[in-house]
Design a protein around this motif. Sequence first.
Motif, PDB file in Angstrom:
ATOM      1  N   LEU A 188      36.990  55.254  36.571  1.00  0.00           N
ATOM      2  CA  LEU A 188      38.424  55.359  36.370  1.00  0.00           C
ATOM      3  C   LEU A 188      39.103  54.050  36.754  1.00  0.00           C
ATOM      4  CD1 LEU A 188      39.888  57.450  39.287  1.00  0.00           C
ATOM      5  CD2 LEU A 188      37.464  57.587  38.772  1.00  0.00           C
ATOM      6  N   PHE A 189      40.235  53.790  36.147  1.00  0.00           N
ATOM      7  CA  PHE A 189      40.984  52.550  36.361  1.00  0.00           C
ATOM      8  C   PHE A 189      42.389  52.898  36.821  1.00  0.00           C
ATOM      9  CE2 PHE A 189      37.692  51.779  33.301  1.00  0.00           C
ATOM     10  CZ  PHE A 189      37.203  50.513  33.599  1.00  0.00           C
ATOM     11  N   LEU A 190      42.832  52.272  37.889  1.00  0.00           N
ATOM     12  CA  LEU A 190      44.194  52.479  38.368  1.00  0.00           C
ATOM     13  C   LEU A 190      45.183  51.912  37.358  1.00  0.00           C
ATOM     14  CD1 LEU A 190      43.717  51.571  42.147  1.00  0.00           C
ATOM     15  CD2 LEU A 190      43.682  53.838  41.089  1.00  0.00           C
ATOM     16  N   GLU A 191      46.396  52.437  37.378  1.00  0.00           N
ATOM     17  CA  GLU A 191      47.407  52.018  36.399  1.00  0.00           C
ATOM     18  C   GLU A 191      47.684  50.521  36.450  1.00  0.00           C
ATOM     19  OE1 GLU A 191      50.674  54.631  37.188  1.00  0.00           O
ATOM     20  OE2 GLU A 191      50.044  56.088  35.673  1.00  0.00           O
ATOM     21  N   ASP A 192      47.567  49.916  37.647  1.00  0.00           N
ATOM     22  CA  ASP A 192      47.864  48.479  37.758  1.00  0.00           C
ATOM     23  C   ASP A 192      46.653  47.593  37.452  1.00  0.00           C
ATOM     24  OD1 ASP A 192      46.319  48.874  39.995  1.00  0.00           O
ATOM     25  OD2 ASP A 192      47.857  48.308  41.448  1.00  0.00           O
ATOM     26  N   GLU A 193      45.554  48.196  37.005  1.00  0.00           N
ATOM     27  CA  GLU A 193      44.356  47.420  36.646  1.00  0.00           C
ATOM     28  C   GLU A 193      44.292  47.200  35.131  1.00  0.00           C
ATOM     29  OE1 GLU A 193      41.133  48.523  40.105  1.00  0.00           O
ATOM     30  OE2 GLU A 193      41.308  49.940  38.439  1.00  0.00           O
ATOM     31  N   GLU A 194      45.408  46.862  34.538  1.00  0.00           N
ATOM     32  CA  GLU A 194      45.507  46.746  33.084  1.00  0.00           C
ATOM     33  C   GLU A 194      44.512  45.733  32.529  1.00  0.00           C
ATOM     34  OE1 GLU A 194      46.790  47.387  29.176  1.00  0.00           O
ATOM     35  OE2 GLU A 194      47.250  48.532  30.989  1.00  0.00           O
ATOM     36  N   SER A 195      44.464  44.541  33.119  1.00  0.00           N
ATOM     37  CA  SER A 195      43.598  43.486  32.559  1.00  0.00           C
ATOM     38  C   SER A 195      42.128  43.870  32.658  1.00  0.00           C
ATOM     39  CB  SER A 195      43.849  42.146  33.250  1.00  0.00           C
ATOM     40  OG  SER A 195      43.589  42.243  34.637  1.00  0.00           O
TER      41      SER A 195
END
Length: 370
Positions: free
Chosen positions: A115-122
């Motif tokens: 899973l990826f946190l919302e602020d890990e866009e890049s």
Amino acid sequence: MHLSYWEIKNWFTDVDYTIVGSGIVGLHAALRLRERFPAAKILVLEKGMLPQGASTKNAGFACFGSLSEIVEDLKTHTEEEVIALVQKRWSGLQLLRKRIPDAVLDYKPFGGYELFLEDEESLYVECVNKMAFVNEILNPIFRGGVFTKEVDRFGFKGTKEYLIFNPFEGQIDTGNMMQELLRQAVAANILILNQQTVTGFEDKGSGVEVALGDFSFATQKLLFATNGFAAELTQGQVKPARAQVLITEPIPNLDIKGTFHLDRGYYYFRNIGDRILLGGGRNLAFEEETTTEMGQTEIIQKKLEQLLKEVILPNQDIEIAHRWSGIMGIGASKNPIVTNLSQNVYCGVRMGGMGVAIGSLIGTELADLV
């Protein structure tokens, strides 16, 4: 050490193979040596009450690398090296499951998720963009696509809508695994002595003298399987890396099943029945976590609790049941070190945090060096 004649005769005389470390690597090496040399005297020395590093302290992930880990590894290793690493991990898992039945391992093929946190866009965009390429290079190993996008059905909060799913990942019971390896070793007439710290050794050509404090004994061959404690042996090619872990009290109606990764593998969690085990966070304090001391730190424990209560199980009242730590062996390269240190001394170390996956294979390779 105030040993008796009987103790010296039965445990420390005419020793063919001495293995330092009774973890996954050490016990697989011992069992492989027994297969090759049925009549040999094999002695395993362990400095702890139980295997001291990570073998009885890990999270029980039967994994070979999340998508973001593999993408990150491709920046520091060649494509061929990354493929070879994944192949080793996958082969090691099959070897482990061959030696220990799935029912004993309590192996559960729930699959793995990232899973990826919302602020890990890049990071998220990079992984999604490279997913097809990674699937392509891993296709010869798995005969199919490894990673796919799936909508989050677990109710995580503050994360991207999509998870990356990997159907080849599973979870095991670490305690069952190590207990069974120890049982097999004893059944194979392999001698195991705990609370024994090797304080020195000398390869004399015809054999090796091993010192345990003020007592020493002779062995034909000496094999080190000490992973995170192997810095001196390898001139710094292996560094210790502490991993901090916590586990919750039972959670009613827990719907989370599987192994989960976050932030290039620096955080990981899974269900154990109706509990959540969560670990990681050494990237918050690399220098402090480069240690062989067991223990917890406030900065990492607070971060783990924050992830648990804000992301993994939001809006739930959760109690922490227990906390612990383990020591991994890492280095600039993720390739394990399996080599001669001298004519009669060998080592199999640097599991790179993948001991469950790769330890059985490295132990076998270590024994086959002899």
